[in-house]
Motif scaffolding. Sequence first.
Motif, PDB file in Angstrom:
ATOM      1  N   GLU A 117       0.827  -1.208   0.000  1.00 21.10           N
ATOM      2  CA  GLU A 117       0.000   0.000   0.000  1.00 21.10           C
ATOM      3  C   GLU A 117       0.862   1.259   0.000  1.00 21.10           C
ATOM      4  O   GLU A 117       0.631   2.188  -0.777  1.00 21.10           O
ATOM      5  N   SER A 147       0.964   3.857  -3.148  1.00 21.93           N
ATOM      6  CA  SER A 147       0.492   5.220  -2.896  1.00 21.93           C
ATOM      7  C   SER A 147       1.566   6.234  -3.251  1.00 21.93           C
ATOM      8  O   SER A 147       1.282   7.295  -3.819  1.00 21.93           O
ATOM      9  N   ARG A 170      -1.123  11.025  -0.625  1.00 25.58           N
ATOM     10  CA  ARG A 170      -0.750   9.890   0.228  1.00 25.58           C
ATOM     11  C   ARG A 170      -1.548   9.885   1.520  1.00 25.58           C
ATOM     12  O   ARG A 170      -2.013   8.837   1.973  1.00 25.58           O
ATOM     13  N   ARG A 188      -5.112   8.706   0.799  1.00 28.89           N
ATOM     14  CA  ARG A 188      -5.257   7.268   0.601  1.00 28.89           C
ATOM     15  C   ARG A 188      -5.081   6.497   1.908  1.00 28.89           C
ATOM     16  O   ARG A 188      -5.650   5.407   2.063  1.00 28.89           O
ATOM     17  N   SER A 237      -4.270   1.252  -2.883  1.00 25.07           N
ATOM     18  CA  SER A 237      -3.496   2.119  -3.773  1.00 25.07           C
ATOM     19  C   SER A 237      -2.850   1.341  -4.914  1.00 25.07           C
ATOM     20  O   SER A 237      -2.628   1.889  -5.994  1.00 25.07           O
ATOM     21  N   ARG A 250      -4.551   4.742 -12.882  1.00 27.72           N
ATOM     22  CA  ARG A 250      -4.480   6.016 -12.176  1.00 27.72           C
ATOM     23  C   ARG A 250      -5.099   7.167 -12.959  1.00 27.72           C
ATOM     24  O   ARG A 250      -5.620   8.111 -12.344  1.00 27.72           O
TER      25      ARG A 250
END
Length: 431
Positions: free
Chosen positions: A80, A84, A218, A221, A242, A249
């Motif tokens: 993750e 991210s 960041r 998320r 993420s 994206r």
Amino acid sequence: MGGYVTQQWVPRATDGVPRRFTRSGSYQAFVPDALLDLDVRLDASVTGLLDEAEAHAREAADLASHAGLGQIGDLLVRSEAAASSLIEGYEPTPRAVAVADFVARGRESAVTVARTLHAVRASVERARDPHVSLVWDVVELQRLIAPRRAGVRAEPVWIGGRTPLEAHYNAPPHELVPGLLDDLDAYLASRRHRPVLAAALAHAQLETIHPFADGNGRAGRVLIGTVLARYGVAPRITLPVSTALFRDRERYYAALDTFRRGDRGAAIVTVVAEAVLAAAADALALSGQVTQWQHRQTEGLDAYLRGRSPTGRVRRGVAHTLVGDLPTHPVLDAASVAERYGITGVAARNALDSLAAAGVLRPDRKADRTRTVYVATELLDLVAEPGTPEADGVAIPLAPVTLEPETACGAWLPRAGRTCRLPRGHRGQHR
């Protein structure tokens, strides 16, 4: 849908700046509606997607008590944090990040991702405390992510362009940010909406508020994961949402833009729900991959020890125990092994050397001048997304540093009277 307020822009520094960036003028900053008042209307297909995402996320979380998935909790956190950061343009390998996390130093990109790793790891525990404010805790976690630009901003921020006059999006005036964060916190405390819907809306609202000078994406998320934990969908593991967002994206960015234009959340809810669904599948797949990896490494270790034994017998000891614990501790040194397992330094070094000789670990004598660290490189590669080559660079302390000119953005910041020192290609304030 929100509305716009007129703001004035007057650059603070103009010496040596191209004329187009010294222009003063008015611009429109967007102020979103309060989430507590948001009327969300979703069609049957999106509602069905939410049902599926929450069911699969709960299934993955329920397996956290099983040894297979329970052991990979830290690997999911690493996945993750890496993804991210990758969305923001930071591309170190998982190995480089893991070493930077362990020795508290490394290349700039690895150090940056390690900071995000610290924030994601901290959020897992803190989200379980019902007395912790999810939103204001994210404000604290942002201090780990971007220590040089920590805390709620006291200045205008924008996306795209070098000044607000040419920006793609201008965030709300800074004096409105605390009130908007309080509303977001009240919304999450109200539990008005189901878990994945609330996580998606809260994330989009935080990105729209853009409460920080750096680290908004960041931190936003991280909020997705803490909402899923607080709402009981994934209370014991961090789903690598993420990672799924990174795969598509551009669609993720478009959904955020649509939310800012007042679509009331349909697009971003769909994108986040699909990402949660994919993250649950990724977690289960990673569990199987790690189990298979451990089996292969144990067989390799047995073969190595058997070849060194006069009788051909294998005596199981610390080295075998380490193979089982590597998903939680993929970077080791003799001192950490000796302390963790209550053995001598000599026994710890022997176990690590055996694992290195068997190909389970890779010794790294350059990560820290005072010691040799051992890295489960192949294991860490399981959490990597394609296209993340290890960047060249020199070792630096795990502390706020100034990027070298060749790796920095270089865009002129009129208010600061200097060029941007963030990494080239970042998304944020003037990009």
